[in-house]
Design a protein around this motif. Sequence first.
Motif, PDB file in Angstrom:
ATOM      1  N   LEU A 158       0.818  -1.206   0.000  1.00 16.96           N
ATOM      2  CA  LEU A 158       0.000   0.000   0.000  1.00 16.96           C
ATOM      3  C   LEU A 158       0.857   1.263   0.000  1.00 16.96           C
ATOM      4  CD1 LEU A 158      -2.777   1.361   0.182  1.00 16.96           C
ATOM      5  CD2 LEU A 158      -2.612   1.163   2.675  1.00 16.96           C
ATOM      6  N   GLU A 159       1.859   1.311   0.850  1.00 20.70           N
ATOM      7  CA  GLU A 159       2.701   2.506   0.935  1.00 20.70           C
ATOM      8  C   GLU A 159       3.398   2.785  -0.397  1.00 20.70           C
ATOM      9  OE1 GLU A 159       6.477   4.249   3.576  1.00 20.70           O
ATOM     10  OE2 GLU A 159       5.419   2.412   4.198  1.00 20.70           O
ATOM     11  N   LEU A 160       3.869   1.728  -1.067  1.00 19.79           N
ATOM     12  CA  LEU A 160       4.531   1.901  -2.358  1.00 19.79           C
ATOM     13  C   LEU A 160       3.546   2.367  -3.421  1.00 19.79           C
ATOM     14  CD1 LEU A 160       7.018   1.652  -4.138  1.00 19.79           C
ATOM     15  CD2 LEU A 160       6.461  -0.782  -4.457  1.00 19.79           C
ATOM     16  N   ILE A 161       2.347   1.816  -3.423  1.00 24.11           N
ATOM     17  CA  ILE A 161       1.311   2.234  -4.377  1.00 24.11           C
ATOM     18  C   ILE A 161       1.029   3.728  -4.216  1.00 24.11           C
ATOM     19  CG2 ILE A 161      -1.139   2.020  -4.966  1.00 24.11           C
ATOM     20  CD1 ILE A 161      -0.879  -0.974  -4.212  1.00 24.11           C
ATOM     21  N   GLU A 162       0.877   4.155  -2.972  1.00 20.46           N
ATOM     22  CA  GLU A 162       0.591   5.568  -2.713  1.00 20.46           C
ATOM     23  C   GLU A 162       1.770   6.454  -3.134  1.00 20.46           C
ATOM     24  OE1 GLU A 162      -2.443   4.917   1.082  1.00 20.46           O
ATOM     25  OE2 GLU A 162      -0.326   5.355   1.445  1.00 20.46           O
ATOM     26  N   GLN A 163       2.975   5.995  -2.897  1.00 24.04           N
ATOM     27  CA  GLN A 163       4.159   6.752  -3.293  1.00 24.04           C
ATOM     28  C   GLN A 163       4.224   6.907  -4.809  1.00 24.04           C
ATOM     29  OE1 GLN A 163       7.939   5.263  -1.766  1.00 24.04           O
ATOM     30  NE2 GLN A 163       8.970   5.924  -3.631  1.00 24.04           N
ATOM     31  N   GLU A 164       3.931   5.820  -5.534  1.00 23.19           N
ATOM     32  CA  GLU A 164       3.965   5.885  -6.997  1.00 23.19           C
ATOM     33  C   GLU A 164       2.887   6.818  -7.535  1.00 23.19           C
ATOM     34  OE1 GLU A 164       5.843   1.413  -7.738  1.00 23.19           O
ATOM     35  OE2 GLU A 164       3.669   1.714  -7.768  1.00 23.19           O
ATOM     36  N   HIS A 165       1.718   6.841  -6.894  1.00 21.39           N
ATOM     37  CA  HIS A 165       0.673   7.777  -7.307  1.00 21.39           C
ATOM     38  C   HIS A 165       1.158   9.219  -7.150  1.00 21.39           C
ATOM     39  CE1 HIS A 165      -2.830   4.712  -6.710  1.00 21.39           C
ATOM     40  NE2 HIS A 165      -2.409   4.736  -7.957  1.00 21.39           N
ATOM     41  N   ARG A 166       1.827   9.506  -6.034  1.00 24.07           N
ATOM     42  CA  ARG A 166       2.330  10.859  -5.795  1.00 24.07           C
ATOM     43  C   ARG A 166       3.426  11.226  -6.802  1.00 24.07           C
ATOM     44  NH1 ARG A 166      -1.081  14.076  -2.837  1.00 24.07           N
ATOM     45  NH2 ARG A 166      -2.042  12.809  -1.189  1.00 24.07           N
ATOM     46  N   GLU A 167       4.265  10.268  -7.133  1.00 24.17           N
ATOM     47  CA  GLU A 167       5.309  10.513  -8.133  1.00 24.17           C
ATOM     48  C   GLU A 167       4.687  10.790  -9.500  1.00 24.17           C
ATOM     49  OE1 GLU A 167       8.068   7.289  -8.240  1.00 24.17           O
ATOM     50  OE2 GLU A 167       8.623   7.480  -6.140  1.00 24.17           O
ATOM     51  N   LEU A 168       3.620  10.067  -9.818  1.00 22.14           N
ATOM     52  CA  LEU A 168       2.930  10.280 -11.097  1.00 22.14           C
ATOM     53  C   LEU A 168       2.326  11.676 -11.138  1.00 22.14           C
ATOM     54  CD1 LEU A 168       1.931   9.142 -13.788  1.00 22.14           C
ATOM     55  CD2 LEU A 168      -0.026   8.162 -12.569  1.00 22.14           C
ATOM     56  N   LEU A 169       1.712  12.105 -10.038  1.00 20.43           N
ATOM     57  CA  LEU A 169       1.139  13.448  -9.960  1.00 20.43           C
ATOM     58  C   LEU A 169       2.220  14.508 -10.185  1.00 20.43           C
ATOM     59  CD1 LEU A 169      -1.118  15.490  -9.257  1.00 20.43           C
ATOM     60  CD2 LEU A 169      -0.545  15.142  -6.839  1.00 20.43           C
ATOM     61  N   ALA A 170       3.359  14.352  -9.521  1.00 21.71           N
ATOM     62  CA  ALA A 170       4.440  15.331  -9.649  1.00 21.71           C
ATOM     63  C   ALA A 170       4.966  15.392 -11.082  1.00 21.71           C
ATOM     64  CB  ALA A 170       5.569  14.989  -8.682  1.00 21.71           C
ATOM     65  N   ALA A 171       5.123  14.238 -11.720  1.00 21.24           N
ATOM     66  CA  ALA A 171       5.624  14.213 -13.097  1.00 21.24           C
ATOM     67  C   ALA A 171       4.641  14.891 -14.047  1.00 21.24           C
ATOM     68  CB  ALA A 171       5.888  12.777 -13.531  1.00 21.24           C
ATOM     69  N   LEU A 172       3.351  14.682 -13.837  1.00 19.94           N
ATOM     70  CA  LEU A 172       2.343  15.334 -14.675  1.00 19.94           C
ATOM     71  C   LEU A 172       2.358  16.845 -14.452  1.00 19.94           C
ATOM     72  CD1 LEU A 172      -0.596  12.796 -14.231  1.00 19.94           C
ATOM     73  CD2 LEU A 172       0.691  13.209 -16.338  1.00 19.94           C
ATOM     74  N   GLN A 173       2.547  17.260 -13.218  1.00 16.44           N
ATOM     75  CA  GLN A 173       2.623  18.690 -12.930  1.00 16.44           C
ATOM     76  C   GLN A 173       3.821  19.329 -13.625  1.00 16.44           C
ATOM     77  OE1 GLN A 173       2.603  18.310  -8.649  1.00 16.44           O
ATOM     78  NE2 GLN A 173       0.448  18.929  -8.489  1.00 16.44           N
ATOM     79  N   ASP A 174       4.904  18.551 -13.782  1.00 13.98           N
ATOM     80  CA  ASP A 174       6.112  19.045 -14.448  1.00 13.98           C
ATOM     81  C   ASP A 174       6.082  18.823 -15.960  1.00 13.98           C
ATOM     82  OD1 ASP A 174       7.107  19.787 -11.989  1.00 13.98           O
ATOM     83  OD2 ASP A 174       8.327  17.978 -11.727  1.00 13.98           O
ATOM     84  N   HIS A 175       4.993  18.238 -16.460  1.00 15.77           N
ATOM     85  CA  HIS A 175       4.848  17.924 -17.893  1.00 15.77           C
ATOM     86  C   HIS A 175       5.977  17.018 -18.384  1.00 15.77           C
ATOM     87  CE1 HIS A 175       2.042  21.232 -17.527  1.00 15.77           C
ATOM     88  NE2 HIS A 175       3.030  22.076 -17.269  1.00 15.77           N
ATOM     89  N   ASP A 176       6.438  16.122 -17.514  1.00 20.95           N
ATOM     90  CA  ASP A 176       7.571  15.240 -17.813  1.00 20.95           C
ATOM     91  C   ASP A 176       7.037  13.857 -18.197  1.00 20.95           C
ATOM     92  OD1 ASP A 176       9.829  13.619 -17.833  1.00 20.95           O
ATOM     93  OD2 ASP A 176      10.773  14.643 -16.146  1.00 20.95           O
TER      94      ASP A 176
END
Length: 210
Positions: A168-186
């Motif tokens: 669960l913790e890893l899933i949540e971390q990956e979701h947050r990383e995905l959000l950050a990458a989308l915010q950076d248009h990366d």
Amino acid sequence: MPSARDRAYAWIASAILSGDVAEGQFLDEVTLAREVGTSRTPVREALHRLQAEKYVDLVPRRGAQVRVMSSRELREIYQARFVVESDAIAKICRRRKGPPPGMAQLLDDMEEAGRQEQWRSFAQMDQMLHLNLVRHQGNSVLAEMYESLGPRHTRLSVRTLVEATERLELIEQEHRELLAALQDHDADRAIEVLRRHLREIPEIIEAFTG
């Protein structure tokens, strides 16, 4: 008020997702009608919908059987999701659209559901998060195709959380990383996060048959 058919559908789907009825188990219409508080007709209609959504198989002269999901199907669903979602990410980042509206709040809600071990709610929100990502690129046909995977996506997510709660913790971390990458248009970073997010987990694969 929901119709009798919708009540029957919700009750049976919930029983399957929660594991109250096991994979491979046959469902008796009379018993279901009694549990839901309806006649058999709404139950039969609900079962036809559940068949279309891959929750059950309708077996001639035997009735509805809870569908057994195989490891091969698990792999194929993950592969299909990666193809559709990575294409969406590439287009979203190229157009600098940023993450889908409400993604950050949805992640907050998912994490709260995770803390309370509300696996079905978490799984349903997970499916909505990824569907919103596909919708955000603006291709309605791809979104409809992806949405058809929704019931199986939710069922697989519940099974994953039950079989490997420690992820669960890893899933949540990956979701947050995905959000950050989308915010950076990366796009490259976002797609790499998605690849890790949908990778095969041995203990999950082993929990499925075939």
